[in-house]
Design a protein around this motif. Structure first.
Motif, mmCIF file in Angstrom:
data_model
loop_
_atom_site.group_PDB
_atom_site.id
_atom_site.type_symbol
_atom_site.label_atom_id
_atom_site.label_comp_id
_atom_site.label_asym_id
_atom_site.label_seq_id
_atom_site.Cartn_x
_atom_site.Cartn_y
_atom_site.Cartn_z
ATOM 1 N N LEU A 100 0.240 -1.060 0.276
ATOM 2 C CA LEU A 100 0.049 -0.129 0.153
ATOM 3 C C LEU A 100 1.334 1.503 -0.013
ATOM 4 C CD1 LEU A 100 -3.302 -1.339 2.371
ATOM 5 C CD2 LEU A 100 -2.795 -0.644 -0.055
ATOM 6 N N ILE A 101 2.316 1.505 -0.053
ATOM 7 C CA ILE A 101 2.825 2.184 0.708
ATOM 8 C C ILE A 101 3.092 3.152 -0.633
ATOM 9 C CG2 ILE A 101 5.058 2.923 1.411
ATOM 10 C CD1 ILE A 101 5.562 1.219 3.397
ATOM 11 N N PRO A 102 3.481 2.182 -1.947
ATOM 12 C CA PRO A 102 4.275 2.494 -3.119
ATOM 13 C C PRO A 102 2.773 3.080 -4.164
ATOM 14 C CG PRO A 102 4.507 0.763 -3.011
ATOM 15 C CD PRO A 102 4.124 0.923 -1.769
ATOM 16 N N LEU A 103 1.607 2.389 -3.619
ATOM 17 C CA LEU A 103 0.431 2.971 -4.557
ATOM 18 C C LEU A 103 -0.507 4.135 -3.843
ATOM 19 C CD1 LEU A 103 -1.327 -0.563 -3.859
ATOM 20 C CD2 LEU A 103 -0.716 -0.039 -6.188
ATOM 21 N N VAL A 271 3.614 13.959 -17.517
ATOM 22 C CA VAL A 271 4.368 13.352 -17.780
ATOM 23 C C VAL A 271 3.642 11.969 -19.017
ATOM 24 C CG1 VAL A 271 6.866 13.806 -16.768
ATOM 25 C CG2 VAL A 271 5.204 12.023 -16.102
ATOM 26 N N ILE A 272 2.381 12.022 -18.166
ATOM 27 C CA ILE A 272 1.684 11.412 -19.363
ATOM 28 C C ILE A 272 0.348 12.047 -19.259
ATOM 29 C CG2 ILE A 272 2.437 8.992 -17.847
ATOM 30 C CD1 ILE A 272 -0.242 8.955 -15.910
ATOM 31 N N GLY A 273 -0.466 11.207 -20.161
ATOM 32 C CA GLY A 273 -1.953 11.672 -21.355
ATOM 33 C C GLY A 273 -2.721 11.173 -19.928
ATOM 34 N N TRP A 274 -3.913 12.146 -20.302
ATOM 35 C CA TRP A 274 -5.008 11.948 -19.669
ATOM 36 C C TRP A 274 -5.629 11.159 -20.009
ATOM 37 C CZ3 TRP A 274 -10.245 11.122 -20.794
ATOM 38 C CH2 TRP A 274 -11.194 11.839 -19.222
ATOM 39 N N GLN A 275 -5.878 10.071 -20.791
ATOM 40 C CA GLN A 275 -6.131 8.879 -20.931
ATOM 41 C C GLN A 275 -5.265 8.405 -20.240
ATOM 42 O OE1 GLN A 275 -5.713 10.812 -23.205
ATOM 43 N NE2 GLN A 275 -7.212 10.880 -24.522
ATOM 44 N N SER A 276 -4.282 8.214 -20.120
ATOM 45 C CA SER A 276 -3.474 7.256 -19.958
ATOM 46 C C SER A 276 -3.023 7.000 -18.289
ATOM 47 C CB SER A 276 -1.627 7.301 -19.636
ATOM 48 O OG SER A 276 -2.153 7.228 -21.738
ATOM 49 N N GLY A 277 -3.406 8.519 -17.242
ATOM 50 C CA GLY A 277 -3.791 8.691 -16.592
ATOM 51 C C GLY A 277 -4.709 8.582 -15.831
ATOM 52 N N VAL A 278 -6.442 8.077 -16.206
ATOM 53 C CA VAL A 278 -7.625 7.830 -15.851
ATOM 54 C C VAL A 278 -7.315 6.311 -15.674
ATOM 55 C CG1 VAL A 278 -10.102 7.312 -16.317
ATOM 56 C CG2 VAL A 278 -8.275 9.937 -16.392
ATOM 57 N N ALA A 279 -6.525 5.654 -16.392
ATOM 58 C CA ALA A 279 -6.924 4.077 -16.472
ATOM 59 C C ALA A 279 -6.251 4.079 -15.725
ATOM 60 C CB ALA A 279 -6.034 3.664 -17.378
ATOM 61 N N TRP A 280 -4.997 4.576 -15.441
ATOM 62 C CA TRP A 280 -3.796 3.869 -14.524
ATOM 63 C C TRP A 280 -4.463 4.337 -12.990
ATOM 64 C CZ3 TRP A 280 -0.184 0.381 -14.587
ATOM 65 C CH2 TRP A 280 1.124 0.768 -15.273
ATOM 66 N N LEU A 281 -4.973 5.434 -12.713
ATOM 67 C CA LEU A 281 -5.866 5.505 -11.410
ATOM 68 C C LEU A 281 -6.544 4.686 -11.441
ATOM 69 C CD1 LEU A 281 -6.604 7.544 -8.855
ATOM 70 C CD2 LEU A 281 -7.849 8.508 -10.657
ATOM 71 N N VAL A 282 -7.828 3.693 -12.583
ATOM 72 C CA VAL A 282 -8.569 2.545 -11.945
ATOM 73 C C VAL A 282 -7.677 1.609 -11.544
ATOM 74 C CG1 VAL A 282 -9.809 1.389 -13.105
ATOM 75 C CG2 VAL A 282 -10.214 4.115 -13.928
ATOM 76 N N VAL A 283 -6.163 1.809 -12.003
ATOM 77 C CA VAL A 283 -5.866 0.044 -11.541
ATOM 78 C C VAL A 283 -5.147 0.209 -10.515
ATOM 79 C CG1 VAL A 283 -4.030 -1.220 -12.264
ATOM 80 C CG2 VAL A 283 -4.974 -0.566 -13.930
ATOM 81 N N THR A 285 -5.780 2.351 -7.970
ATOM 82 C CA THR A 285 -7.618 2.247 -6.953
ATOM 83 C C THR A 285 -7.920 0.564 -6.633
ATOM 84 O OG1 THR A 285 -7.592 4.428 -7.513
ATOM 85 C CG2 THR A 285 -9.468 3.136 -5.791
ATOM 86 N N ALA A 286 -7.718 -0.435 -7.686
ATOM 87 C CA ALA A 286 -8.876 -2.067 -8.085
ATOM 88 C C ALA A 286 -7.219 -2.249 -7.326
ATOM 89 C CB ALA A 286 -8.621 -2.092 -9.076
ATOM 90 N N THR A 287 -6.347 -2.223 -7.144
ATOM 91 C CA THR A 287 -5.204 -2.703 -6.413
ATOM 92 C C THR A 287 -5.284 -2.269 -5.086
ATOM 93 O OG1 THR A 287 -3.508 -2.448 -8.220
ATOM 94 C CG2 THR A 287 -2.240 -3.607 -6.533
ATOM 95 N N ILE A 288 -5.301 -0.937 -4.960
ATOM 96 C CA ILE A 288 -5.244 -0.552 -3.401
ATOM 97 C C ILE A 288 -6.943 -1.670 -2.559
ATOM 98 C CG2 ILE A 288 -6.388 1.506 -1.465
ATOM 99 C CD1 ILE A 288 -4.350 3.340 -3.702
ATOM 100 N N ALA A 289 -7.918 -1.466 -3.218
ATOM 101 C CA ALA A 289 -9.062 -1.696 -2.955
ATOM 102 C C ALA A 289 -9.045 -3.689 -2.261
ATOM 103 C CB ALA A 289 -10.753 -1.663 -3.934
ATOM 104 N N LEU A 290 -7.775 -3.742 -3.024
ATOM 105 C CA LEU A 290 -7.573 -5.631 -2.726
ATOM 106 C C LEU A 290 -6.776 -5.862 -1.971
ATOM 107 C CD1 LEU A 290 -7.727 -8.287 -4.344
ATOM 108 C CD2 LEU A 290 -5.931 -8.104 -5.585
ATOM 109 N N LEU A 291 -5.911 -5.311 -1.995
ATOM 110 C CA LEU A 291 -4.951 -4.987 -0.744
ATOM 111 C C LEU A 291 -5.423 -4.984 0.511
ATOM 112 C CD1 LEU A 291 -1.888 -4.318 -2.516
ATOM 113 C CD2 LEU A 291 -2.248 -6.306 -1.806
ATOM 114 N N SER A 292 -6.357 -3.620 0.608
ATOM 115 C CA SER A 292 -7.088 -3.268 1.952
ATOM 116 C C SER A 292 -7.890 -5.011 2.467
ATOM 117 C CB SER A 292 -8.228 -1.656 1.161
ATOM 118 O OG SER A 292 -7.035 -1.032 1.242
ATOM 119 N N GLU A 293 -8.743 -5.168 1.431
ATOM 120 C CA GLU A 293 -9.829 -6.478 1.351
ATOM 121 C C GLU A 293 -8.279 -7.361 2.072
ATOM 122 O OE1 GLU A 293 -12.060 -9.291 -0.170
ATOM 123 O OE2 GLU A 293 -10.860 -8.235 -1.357
#
Length: 445
Positions: A100-103, A271-283, A285-293
């Motif tokens: 969770l630290i780097p995420l 340094v990254i585009g808008w579409q890439s930023g949104v896509a990475w943010l979803v990824v 957030t989903a990873t944080i949700a998994l580790l939080s569970e």
């Protein structure tokens, strides 16, 4: 530059003129997290001839390798493997916390990148509301698992951690490094945050005292009061955001030296585009949700195996790990004698948790049919009250020295020692039962 060309391709243009404007949308949280970022080396990407492959590699380099905490990303797949291979709940818990630290730092980075394309007001709102996404996600998973006491402990611990540990360590280290320099800061944002924290503490004290004022009352009056207070707290936080991002925006803009630092200059352009930023943010957030569970599911087993209380893990360990990157950045800026950024991180984060995350979890629990109230227990509420008053008192003069930080640190150690010694078993049966039965709003520790 490869990364800039990728942005042009994704968004059909460049960002000329936005780099200065976006400063108005940045918060101290982003300034703090940026101190742990590192500049990407694009020389290897220039040899890649395939445009799509170069774009993918550039994004991986910026998002995954663009932080000094990149080595901790290894903990994420290892935690998943440990969960499915039944390595033990203690291992799953600690690996999930490390992951969770780097995420958490990357979510701050991605929200800032997206803010480059949304304008200063929307960007500032996005940065301000996503500053404590990790705590919010953990709280929601704990609510879903009916671990209301864990929710209260973790949120209380986040406020205490920011007020005493982060602020104390920053002032202490900054004071020692700058012994021969004057350490000053703008009191305006400190006063605004202190006022919010005192209001939030009052909203926690009243439900605690309510049952003592009228113990014969029927129903759940403390729960009703908590829900009404939560709505008021959310309104006050909305007013604070309007104050911060609109009417008095200049007071909250991080001040920088004229010569500029390398860390600050690195975030002048996206340094990254808008579409890439949104896509990475979803990824992310989903990873944080998994580790939080994983964290919520294994916290009690980990506490039993380590022979320490769940309250100590929730109040002390979870907040330290969840915001480790942000906390490190606050200390770095204090050492550089940029206390306005440090105070923005510590006090701003404490205010956000107290006035946004806490009441939001009460409202969400209300919607889920769960009886979470604002009665955090007498020991915990008194500790929070004293911490808020102590932090506000230390920041009244407009200047700082290492002794102030040392006092805050010692206060945090006293509270930590108290929770470590007090090993009362976790008892969720004492939370509010909406389906009948005796009412007791105090958190059980």
């Amino acid at each position: 530059m490869a990364s800039k060309s990728i942005i042009d391709v994704e968004n059909g243009g460049n960002l000329k003129g936005l780099s200065r404007e976006i400063r108005h949308g940045r918060t101290a949280h982003n300034m703090s997290s940026s101190s742990l970022r590192k500049k990407s080396d694009v020389t290897l990407l220039q040899s890649v001839q395939i445009g799509v492959l170069r774009k993918i590699l550039a994004n991986l380099q910026e998002v995954i390798l663009g932080t000094k905490l990149a080595f901790l990303f290894v903990s994420v797949p290892v935690a998943i493997v440990a969960e499915y291979c039944n390595f033990g709940h203690g291992w799953v818990f600690i690996l999930s916390l490390l992951g969770l630290i780097p995420l958490a730092e990357r979510v701050s980075f991605l929200t800032e990148q997206i803010a480059f394309f949304t304008g200063p007001t929307v960007g500032g709102l996005l940065n301000a509301t996503c500053g404590n996404a990790t705590e919010l996600i953990i709280a929601f998973f704990a609510l879903a698992s009916d671990k209301i006491v864990v929710v209260k402990c973790s949120l209380l611990g986040s406020v205490l951690s920011n007020l005493l540990l982060v602020l104390g360590t920053s002032l202490f280290c900054g004071g020692l490094v700058n012994l021969r320099k004057e350490q000053r800061y703008d009191r305006t944002q400190a006063d605004a945050n202190s006022g919010l924290l005192i209001l939030g503490t009052m909203c926690l004290i009243l439900p605690l005292l309510f049952k003592y004022a009228d113990p014969s009352s029927l129903g759940h009056p403390a729960l009703d009061l908590s829900r009404a207070s939560s709505i008021i707290m959310l309104i006050s936080y909305g007013a604070y955001l309007f104050f911060q991002l609109k009417t008095h925006r200049q007071l909250f803009e991080p001040q920088e030296d004229d010569d500029g630092d390398e860390e600050d200059s690195q975030v002048e352009e996206a340094v990254i585009g808008w579409q890439s930023g949104v896509a990475w943010l979803v990824v992310m957030t989903a990873t944080i949700a998994l580790l939080s569970e994983y964290v919520v599911k294994t916290i009690e087993s980990a506490a039993n195996s380590w022979d320490i209380s769940v309250s100590f893990i929730s109040v002390i360990l979870l907040p330290i790990v969840g915001n480790a990157a942000e906390h490190a950045g606050a200390i770095i800026f204090a050492v550089k004698n940029k206390l306005d950024i440090t105070l923005g991180v510590a006090m701003g984060s404490a205010s956000q948790i107290s006035m946004f995350v806490v009441p939001l979890t009460v409202v969400v629990a209300w919607m889920m049919g769960k009886g979470m109230d604002l009665d955090f227990g007498i020991l915990e509420t008194v500790s929070l009250f004293i911490s808020v008053v102590l932090a506000a008192f230390m920041l009244q003069t407009g200047d700082s020295h290492y002794m102030k930080g040392f006092i805050l640190l010692l206060s945090y150690l006293v509270i930590g020692a108290c929770l470590f010694v007090l090993k009362t078993p976790l008892d969720e049966s004492k939370v509010v039962n909406l389906n009948g039965g005796a009412f007791s709003g105090a958190a059980a520790f």
